[in-house]
Write a protein that holds these residues in place. Sequence first.
Motif, short mmCIF file in Angstrom:
data_model
loop_
_atom_site.label_atom_id
_atom_site.label_comp_id
_atom_site.label_asym_id
_atom_site.label_seq_id
_atom_site.Cartn_x
_atom_site.Cartn_y
_atom_site.Cartn_z
N ASP A 182 0.83 -1.20 0.00
CA ASP A 182 0.00 0.00 0.00
C ASP A 182 0.86 1.25 0.00
O ASP A 182 0.58 2.22 -0.72
N LEU A 183 1.92 1.25 0.81
CA LEU A 183 2.80 2.41 0.87
C LEU A 183 3.56 2.56 -0.44
O LEU A 183 3.70 3.68 -0.97
N LEU A 184 4.04 1.47 -1.01
CA LEU A 184 4.78 1.56 -2.26
C LEU A 184 3.89 2.05 -3.40
O LEU A 184 4.31 2.86 -4.23
N ARG A 185 2.65 1.59 -3.43
CA ARG A 185 1.71 2.07 -4.45
C ARG A 185 1.53 3.58 -4.32
O ARG A 185 1.53 4.31 -5.32
N SER A 186 1.37 4.06 -3.10
CA SER A 186 1.22 5.49 -2.88
C SER A 186 2.47 6.26 -3.32
O SER A 186 2.38 7.37 -3.86
N MET A 187 3.63 5.66 -3.10
CA MET A 187 4.88 6.30 -3.54
C MET A 187 4.88 6.48 -5.05
O MET A 187 5.22 7.55 -5.56
N PHE A 188 4.49 5.44 -5.77
CA PHE A 188 4.47 5.54 -7.23
C PHE A 188 3.39 6.49 -7.71
O PHE A 188 3.58 7.19 -8.71
N GLU A 189 2.25 6.53 -7.03
CA GLU A 189 1.20 7.46 -7.42
C GLU A 189 1.66 8.90 -7.21
O GLU A 189 1.25 9.81 -7.94
N SER A 190 2.52 9.12 -6.24
CA SER A 190 3.02 10.45 -5.95
C SER A 190 4.20 10.83 -6.84
O SER A 190 4.26 11.95 -7.36
N GLY A 191 5.14 9.90 -7.02
CA GLY A 191 6.38 10.26 -7.70
C GLY A 191 6.70 9.46 -8.94
O GLY A 191 7.76 9.68 -9.55
N GLY A 192 5.82 8.54 -9.34
CA GLY A 192 6.08 7.76 -10.54
C GLY A 192 5.99 8.61 -11.80
O GLY A 192 5.32 9.64 -11.82
N GLN A 193 6.67 8.17 -12.83
CA GLN A 193 6.69 8.89 -14.10
C GLN A 193 6.31 7.93 -15.23
O GLN A 193 7.17 7.35 -15.88
#
Length: 218
Positions: free
Chosen positions: A100-111
């Motif tokens: 869940d945290l990693l998904r949120s990381m990618f939603e925030s900073g993924g390109q």
Amino acid sequence: MRKVSFNDILGLHMRGQPIEAVCANILRAELPSFSHDYIDRALSGDQEAAGMLAFTNNNMRPLVLFCLYACCPHSAGFRVGLNDIWGHDGPIVLQNIDNDLLRSMFESGGQPPLDLPKLITVYRGGQDDFDKLRRGWSWTTHRGVAAWFALRFPENALVVTASVRSSSILHGCNERREKEVVIADGVRRATISGTPGDWEAEAAAWHADATKPYELKF
């Protein structure tokens, strides 16, 4: 070791100090001394400092990523840190940060790659366990790449494919010519793609092309 989660970020906020100060103290205690000059600027979102902070011991990179997200999740610095750390140590990140945290990381900073069609075909290569393979986060749009990863252990090689909506792609990276795309928790349905003969030929062709030096054009 348990995976870090949103509860750990909440715990940082409850320590009675600004979260940037808490994370800076943690990183100074854990990271090698050559990283210390970049910590404060990286946690404030500085792009160059975050990139330099990512150059640390492999097993410390998930901690760096966690602290960057806790302090500056919407910054250029976090985007650089996420791209560099995932690209270098994706498996270690998956071992240490919960989904869940990693998904949120990618939603925030993924390109995500630009101009993707609505539906794209993706591939993933590995060994043996079909369900485990389809649930992986790291995929590619090039079957030769998947085949190369699968054939690291040829006796158990497996390449699977799926058709996915481009909206499910959280991040893309081609720094090692791997045409990687990130899909949180993988895909629901996949099928085996090709035969061992196909994989061997395509893996060899991709690797030969990927190891050519880049051409400089002026």
